[in-house]
Design a protein around this motif. Structure first.
Motif, PDB file in Angstrom:
ATOM      1  N   VAL A  49     -35.071 -35.423  33.537  1.00 14.17           N
ATOM      2  CA  VAL A  49     -35.465 -36.103  34.773  1.00 14.17           C
ATOM      3  C   VAL A  49     -36.549 -35.313  35.518  1.00 14.17           C
ATOM      4  O   VAL A  49     -37.474 -35.883  36.068  1.00 14.17           O
ATOM      5  CB  VAL A  49     -34.223 -36.356  35.656  1.00 14.17           C
ATOM      6  CG1 VAL A  49     -34.591 -36.660  37.087  1.00 14.17           C
ATOM      7  CG2 VAL A  49     -33.440 -37.530  35.087  1.00 14.17           C
ATOM      8  N   ARG A  50     -36.398 -33.983  35.502  1.00 13.20           N
ATOM      9  CA  ARG A  50     -37.461 -33.147  36.072  1.00 13.20           C
ATOM     10  C   ARG A  50     -37.970 -32.204  34.979  1.00 13.20           C
ATOM     11  O   ARG A  50     -37.312 -32.014  33.960  1.00 13.20           O
ATOM     12  CB  ARG A  50     -36.941 -32.360  37.286  1.00 13.20           C
ATOM     13  CG  ARG A  50     -36.866 -33.219  38.536  1.00 13.20           C
ATOM     14  CD  ARG A  50     -36.048 -32.589  39.633  1.00 13.20           C
ATOM     15  NE  ARG A  50     -34.651 -32.541  39.276  1.00 13.20           N
ATOM     16  CZ  ARG A  50     -33.804 -33.560  39.417  1.00 13.20           C
ATOM     17  NH1 ARG A  50     -34.212 -34.687  39.949  1.00 13.20           N
ATOM     18  NH2 ARG A  50     -32.544 -33.463  39.048  1.00 13.20           N
ATOM     19  N   TYR A 154     -41.280 -43.143  39.166  1.00 15.48           N
ATOM     20  CA  TYR A 154     -41.203 -41.693  38.937  1.00 15.48           C
ATOM     21  C   TYR A 154     -40.227 -41.346  37.812  1.00 15.48           C
ATOM     22  O   TYR A 154     -40.114 -40.192  37.429  1.00 15.48           O
ATOM     23  CB  TYR A 154     -40.707 -40.996  40.225  1.00 15.48           C
ATOM     24  CG  TYR A 154     -39.451 -41.637  40.760  1.00 15.48           C
ATOM     25  CD1 TYR A 154     -38.208 -41.306  40.250  1.00 15.48           C
ATOM     26  CD2 TYR A 154     -39.508 -42.629  41.760  1.00 15.48           C
ATOM     27  CE1 TYR A 154     -37.049 -41.923  40.695  1.00 15.48           C
ATOM     28  CE2 TYR A 154     -38.370 -43.255  42.206  1.00 15.48           C
ATOM     29  CZ  TYR A 154     -37.140 -42.905  41.662  1.00 15.48           C
ATOM     30  OH  TYR A 154     -35.996 -43.528  42.090  1.00 15.48           O
ATOM     31  N   GLN A 259     -34.113 -42.257  48.013  1.00  8.00           N
ATOM     32  CA  GLN A 259     -35.380 -41.792  47.383  1.00  8.00           C
ATOM     33  C   GLN A 259     -36.460 -41.513  48.406  1.00  8.00           C
ATOM     34  O   GLN A 259     -37.053 -40.452  48.382  1.00  8.00           O
ATOM     35  CB  GLN A 259     -35.881 -42.735  46.287  1.00  8.00           C
ATOM     36  CG  GLN A 259     -34.843 -43.135  45.251  1.00  8.00           C
ATOM     37  CD  GLN A 259     -34.201 -41.969  44.478  1.00  8.00           C
ATOM     38  OE1 GLN A 259     -34.495 -40.823  44.730  1.00  8.00           O
ATOM     39  NE2 GLN A 259     -33.289 -42.275  43.568  1.00  8.00           N
ATOM     40  N   ASP A 297     -29.732 -39.489  47.292  1.00  5.22           N
ATOM     41  CA  ASP A 297     -30.764 -38.708  46.592  1.00  5.22           C
ATOM     42  C   ASP A 297     -32.098 -38.969  47.293  1.00  5.22           C
ATOM     43  O   ASP A 297     -32.396 -40.127  47.615  1.00  5.22           O
ATOM     44  CB  ASP A 297     -30.966 -39.206  45.151  1.00  5.22           C
ATOM     45  CG  ASP A 297     -29.797 -38.893  44.233  1.00  5.22           C
ATOM     46  OD1 ASP A 297     -28.952 -38.070  44.586  1.00  5.22           O
ATOM     47  OD2 ASP A 297     -29.766 -39.498  43.139  1.00  5.22           O
ATOM     48  N   VAL A 329     -38.099 -32.018  44.869  1.00  3.14           N
ATOM     49  CA  VAL A 329     -39.558 -32.169  44.964  1.00  3.14           C
ATOM     50  C   VAL A 329     -39.974 -33.059  43.795  1.00  3.14           C
ATOM     51  O   VAL A 329     -39.460 -32.902  42.681  1.00  3.14           O
ATOM     52  CB  VAL A 329     -40.247 -30.783  44.884  1.00  3.14           C
ATOM     53  CG1 VAL A 329     -41.734 -30.925  44.619  1.00  3.14           C
ATOM     54  CG2 VAL A 329     -40.007 -30.005  46.169  1.00  3.14           C
ATOM     55  N   SER A 331     -41.479 -34.509  40.609  1.00  2.00           N
ATOM     56  CA  SER A 331     -41.943 -33.842  39.393  1.00  2.00           C
ATOM     57  C   SER A 331     -42.557 -34.920  38.480  1.00  2.00           C
ATOM     58  O   SER A 331     -41.866 -35.867  38.094  1.00  2.00           O
ATOM     59  CB  SER A 331     -40.697 -33.189  38.754  1.00  2.00           C
ATOM     60  OG  SER A 331     -40.903 -32.815  37.435  1.00  2.00           O
ATOM     61  N   ARG A 333     -43.497 -37.061  35.492  1.00  3.12           N
ATOM     62  CA  ARG A 333     -42.884 -37.165  34.174  1.00  3.12           C
ATOM     63  C   ARG A 333     -43.679 -38.101  33.270  1.00  3.12           C
ATOM     64  O   ARG A 333     -44.074 -39.195  33.709  1.00  3.12           O
ATOM     65  CB  ARG A 333     -41.440 -37.694  34.280  1.00  3.12           C
ATOM     66  CG  ARG A 333     -40.528 -36.912  35.186  1.00  3.12           C
ATOM     67  CD  ARG A 333     -40.438 -35.427  34.861  1.00  3.12           C
ATOM     68  NE  ARG A 333     -39.777 -35.127  33.604  1.00  3.12           N
ATOM     69  CZ  ARG A 333     -40.306 -34.345  32.646  1.00  3.12           C
ATOM     70  NH1 ARG A 333     -41.507 -33.803  32.787  1.00  3.12           N
ATOM     71  NH2 ARG A 333     -39.645 -34.118  31.550  1.00  3.12           N
TER      72      ARG A 333
HETATM   73  N1  5AD Z   1     -39.007 -36.070  40.214  1.00  3.62           N
HETATM   74  C1  5AD Z   1     -38.078 -35.654  41.107  1.00  3.62           C
HETATM   75  N2  5AD Z   1     -36.859 -36.193  41.198  1.00  3.62           N
HETATM   76  C2  5AD Z   1     -36.559 -37.204  40.354  1.00  3.62           C
HETATM   77  N3  5AD Z   1     -35.450 -37.945  40.224  1.00  3.62           N
HETATM   78  C3  5AD Z   1     -35.651 -38.846  39.236  1.00  3.62           C
HETATM   79  N4  5AD Z   1     -36.880 -38.691  38.717  1.00  3.62           N
HETATM   80  C4  5AD Z   1     -37.479 -37.685  39.406  1.00  3.62           C
HETATM   81  C5  5AD Z   1     -38.747 -37.080  39.359  1.00  3.62           C
HETATM   82  N5  5AD Z   1     -39.682 -37.486  38.499  1.00  3.62           N
HETATM   83  C6  5AD Z   1     -34.272 -37.806  41.084  1.00  3.62           C
HETATM   84  C7  5AD Z   1     -33.948 -39.110  41.804  1.00  3.62           C
HETATM   85  C8  5AD Z   1     -32.725 -39.595  41.106  1.00  3.62           C
HETATM   86  C9  5AD Z   1     -32.060 -38.277  40.711  1.00  3.62           C
HETATM   87  C10 5AD Z   1     -31.053 -38.383  39.627  1.00  3.62           C
HETATM   88  O1  5AD Z   1     -33.145 -37.476  40.284  1.00  3.62           O
HETATM   89  O2  5AD Z   1     -33.672 -38.810  43.156  1.00  3.62           O
HETATM   90  O3  5AD Z   1     -31.891 -40.401  41.915  1.00  3.62           O
END
Ligand code: 5AD
Ligand code: SF4
Length: 457
Positions: A49-50, A154, A259, A297, A329, A331, A333
């Motif tokens: 995810v990050r 994201y 978010q 989140d 923060v 990130s 992807r």
């Molecule tokens: N960058 C940062 N946080 C992210 N999340 C998901 N993708 C990203 C990203 N690219 C966070 C969201 C999600 C949680 C599981 O991870 O807040 O709800």
């Protein structure tokens, strides 16, 4: 044969690890070890995810390859496995197989195939019945769907876990009954987007939705609480909120990912709702249940986020007064639409980090303010843990709102339901005194009683 498993990331990954452990225990007679040096099989269940954990993966593989017993196998599973696939074996030849997040049911099979790469994100294991976990406690996870149909700009998850398929209701009811018969009192329903349940099944199925699933599961005798994570704010209709408030078996703590509080950023994130919609859903929820616990989140520093956008997020935080906050923060992807934005749209890292700390500080202040109001409150605690040695006696568990509460000076049995009066709060958690033990039936009625004395009914 010994298995060492390292799990990163979300509750879904933990559930996937539990599935793989159960399959390996039952079908290949593995036993668990917490020492990688002893293991015959080392599994790393990854998160993508990050960017950070993904970056660390190759150094971790190197470390395990150095430490492992001769002949021990290394398998890489989960979201990074789906994302990088064969590249993992090319870059790290010590890896024996790669198994994607959508393919965990194939664990016993890939184990026998040297250099296997199974990462098909169209693979459908929504009707696969996994082996039962051998060490069930009083809480268990239950996957209700696989994949995610959203396209949040994201998020890499739709790429690593594929399209959303719901698990048939009768399979879920059977599994839940089996868990409850083995002593489970609390179920955590898992899905990327739980309240989208019923949108697609891979076999013929009656038309249904998440609200109906909650009502059906709550009929299981012996089950005390149902939690779920995560619902999407967009699909939180009134019917769902009313069932949530009314049904005494549904725990009154809910995670509702925000978010961002800025409508403009939410639009760019492709979340499908705006600030007002989110606040309206929260207002409805609080009008039904003033004592509800709410978590969220938040991503800060999404491309183009201005100071005003960030202030909108801070404002939502002040209005909602979340009980738990997971904040990140942004990130960038790969395979996400925001990844292709022009570099000039990115928020500088320093600015994003500074916003993150302002957000977290505000959350801390809110928690401190709320903490004072807790003293004297009565909660029902499902005991998860206790101790009675070396001069220490205590029990602890969680309230319906998901607050961790410790009862000092008393050893209550695991799985018992204790009414507790909060006596103090040290910032990290609540402490309370024993009031009385409740039977399951009393507890389900007392749920209503507690709401009444707290003025919410
Ligand atoms: N960058 C940062 N946080 C992210 N999340 C998901 N993708 C990203 C990203 N690219 C966070 C969201 C999600 C949680 C599981 O991870 O807040 O709800
Ligand atoms: Fe990612 Fe959005 Fe799906 Fe959640 S709902 S997994 S944030 S795409």
């Amino acid at each position: 044969m010994k298995l060492f498993i390292q799990t990163l990331g979300c509750a879904m990954n933990e559930r996937d690890s539990a599935h793989m452990i159960a399959e390996l225990q039952e079908k290949k007679q593995y036993t668990l070890t917490d020492n990688a040096k002893d293991a015959d099989l080392i599994l790393i269940n990854t998160c993508s995810v990050r960017e950070k954990p993904e970056k660390k993966l190759f150094s971790e593989i190197g470390q395990f390859a150095k430490e492992k017993k001769p002949g021990a196998k290394i398998g890489i599973c989960g979201c990074t496995a789906s994302h990088l696939g064969e590249e993992i074996i090319k870059k790290a030849p010590s890896v024996d197989f790669v198994l994607g997040a959508r393919n965990v049911s194939k664990i016993t099979e890939v184990l026998e195939r040297p250099k296997a790469v199974e990462v098909d994100i169209d693979y459908d294991d929504s009707t696969y019945v996994f082996a039962s976990s051998q060490d069930m406690g009083i809480k268990a996870h239950l996957n209700i769907s696989i994949g995610c149909d959203k396209k949040c700009s994201y998020c890499i998850v739709p790429f690593t876990r594929g399209k959303e398929i719901s698990i048939p209701t009768d399979l879920l009811v059977n599994e839940a009954k089996k868990l409850v018969a083995n002593g489970v009192k609390e179920l955590l329903l898992l899905g990327q987007n739980v309240n989208h349940y019923g949108v697609r099944f891979s076999t013929p199925h009656k038309k249904t939705n998440f609200t109906e699933l909650l009502a059906t599961l709550s009929e299981i005798d012996g089950l005390y609480r149902i939690r779920f994570t995560s619902p999407h704010p967009l699909h939180m209709d009134d019917g769902f909120l009313e069932e949530f408030a009314r049904n005494p078996k549904i725990a009154k703590g809910i995670h509702i990912p925000l978010q961002s509080g800025s409508s403009q950023i939410l639009k760019m994130m492709k979340r499908g709702y705006d600030k007002q919609w989110y606040l309206d859903r929260i207002a409805k929820l609080k009008s039904l249940l003033p004592n509800v616990g709410i978590g969220t989140d938040i991503i800060v520093g999404f491309p183009t986020e201005s100071e005003q956008d960030f202030e909108d997020t801070m404002e939502v935080l002040s209005i909602v007064e979340f009980d738990t906050l997971y904040s990140f923060v942004y990130s960038p992807r790969p395979h996400t639409s925001a990844y292709n934005y022009d570099k000039s749209m990115l928020v500088p890292q320093e600015m994003a980090k500074e916003r993150l700390s302002r957000l977290q500080n505000l959350h801390k202040q809110i928690l401190q303010k709320k903490a004072q109001k807790e003293i004297g409150s009565i909660y029902e605690v499902l005991i998860e843990n206790h101790r009675d040695d070396e001069g220490q006696t205590w029990s602890e568990g969680r309230s319906s709102q998901n607050k961790l509460i410790k009862i000092l000076g008393r050893k209550c049995s695991i799985g018992s339901i204790i009414q507790v009066k909060v006596t103090h709060n040290d910032g990290g958690g609540l402490y309370g005194e024993f009031v009385r033990e409740l039977s399951l039936e009393q507890a389900l009625q007392a749920n209503v009683y507690i709401k009444c004395i707290n003025g919410s009914d």
